[in-house]
Design an enzyme around this catalytic site. Structure first.
Site, PDB file in Angstrom:
ATOM      1  N   GLU A 270      56.740  14.246  52.571  1.00 15.38           N
ATOM      2  CA  GLU A 270      56.367  13.228  51.578  1.00 15.38           C
ATOM      3  C   GLU A 270      56.886  11.843  51.923  1.00 15.38           C
ATOM      4  O   GLU A 270      56.167  10.847  51.800  1.00 15.38           O
ATOM      5  CB  GLU A 270      56.853  13.650  50.184  1.00 15.38           C
TER       6      GLU A 270
ATOM      7  N   HIS B 175      59.366  22.421  39.404  1.00 19.83           N
ATOM      8  CA  HIS B 175      57.950  22.041  39.490  1.00 19.83           C
ATOM      9  C   HIS B 175      57.392  21.604  38.141  1.00 19.83           C
ATOM     10  O   HIS B 175      56.173  21.573  37.958  1.00 19.83           O
ATOM     11  CB  HIS B 175      57.109  23.218  40.008  1.00 19.83           C
TER      12      HIS B 175
END
Length: 345
Positions: free
Chosen positions: A75, A144
């Site tokens: 990322e 998450h």
């Protein structure tokens, strides 16, 4: 059915087509990729696999490797590449498989993207969209399930968008791609497969929704419910239940978290005299906390007949077990309880 009636029915169906949020996002990217050759998409599995959630389905086959780019699971790396491309004059769409993973790239989002336009005295725009699913999904536990609306909207230099419906998703994503500022575009995984009626206007390639404008999804005169993303659905469901008891809720879909449409919320409070905010994120320093602060400092405070109330996620990391998860995020019954308590009924 008589022929003229059938004709009208067919035309009505054409005008109001059912479109899922997933397909609306796909349409928005497809139209902007076609409209502007500077636009490109990059992220994990966005190309050959059609996207982890199939948001980019068909785009790689249509636009090829130069416009739809698969990246490694890095990322910080691909967000940095996207920010650099934006500074060089392109208009990247940077997809995070979930915004929880954007923590790996937050230095790029905040220090490189958000601050550069200001620090360059307006000479260096960074037209980039960071998009992907945000907030709690189902059964994916604490790492998450965060909502990052408050995190990113805290930072000047970013615009933060959180759509609810298919029309929101399409119109706001197109506006985000065209904006010269970095935009954090917070979708919701549980909304991707939800179909909404889309008007003929929204199906047009020219359709956009201005960033920074809230929308009243349901008119009411007893209490104002303000929320964003999936929580708008819960507010509307709660409002439908309460309407059977004679309580009319005005439901405001924020659509944009930064800039915040405080005027729309104030106008509603001046009519209903009550305010409840609903969000899936944590309570401390959350979106609801900011709204309540703005109302306290503004002209609408004097119109409140009861304290403003927040309905939020529970102040804990998200549990994995379903029964605990259900008790950690707002439910319809929580909204109904808060409305009745606020109205003292």
């Amino acid at each position: 059915m008589a022929a003229p009636t059938m004709y009208l029915f067919i035309n009505y169906c054409v005008l109001l087509m059912q479109v899922t949020v997933r397909d609306a996002l796909n349409q928005a990217m497809d139209e902007e990729l076609e409209r502007d050759e500077r636009v490109f998409l990059l992220g994990e599995e966005v190309a050959q696999y059609d996207g982890a959630y199939k948001i980019s389905r068909g785009l790689w086959k249509k636009y090829g490797d130069k416009r739809i780019i698969d990246t490694p699971i890095t990322e910080m790396g691909f967000a940095g590449i996207a920010v650099g491309a934006a500074m060089a004059g392109l208009r990247p769409i940077c997809e995070f498989m979930t915004f929880n993973f954007s923590m790996q790239a937050i230095d790029q989002v905040i220090n490189s993207a958000a601050k550069t336009y200001y620090m360059s005295a307006g000479l260096q725009p960074v037209p980039i969209v960071f998009r992907g699913p945000n907030g709690a999904s189902a059964g994916v536990a604490a790492q998450h399930s965060q909502c990052f609306a408050a995190w990113y909207s805290h930072c000047p230099g970013l615009k933060v968008v959180s759509p609810w419906s298919a029309e929101d998703a399409k119109g706001l994503l197109k506006s985000a791609i065209r904006d010269d500022n970095p935009v954090v575009f917070l979708e919701n995984e549980l909304m991707y497969g939800v179909p909404f009626e889309m008007s003929e206007e929204a199906q047009s390639k020219d359709f956009i929704i201005p960033i920074g404008k809230a929308k009243i999804e349901r008119q009411g005169n007893h209490v104002t419910l303000v929320s964003h993303s999936r929580m708008v659905s819960l507010c509307l469901d709660a409002a439908a239940v309460l309407a059977k008891e004679g309580i009319e809720c005005e439901v405001i879909n924020m659509r944009t978290i930064r800039p915040l449409d405080a005027e729309a919320i104030e106008t509603s409070i001046m009519k209903t005299n009550h305010l409840i905010t609903v969000e899936g994120g944590w309570p401390q320093f959350g979106v609801g906390a900011e709204i309540l602060g703005r109302i306290m400092e503004g002209p609408a405070f004097n119109y409140l007949d009861a304290p403003a109330v927040r309905v939020t996620g529970v102040d804990i990391p998200m549990p994995y077990a379903k029964i605990l998860e259900d008790n950690s995020i707002p439910q319809i019954k929580d909204i109904i309880f808060s409305v009745k308590k606020t109205l003292n009924v």
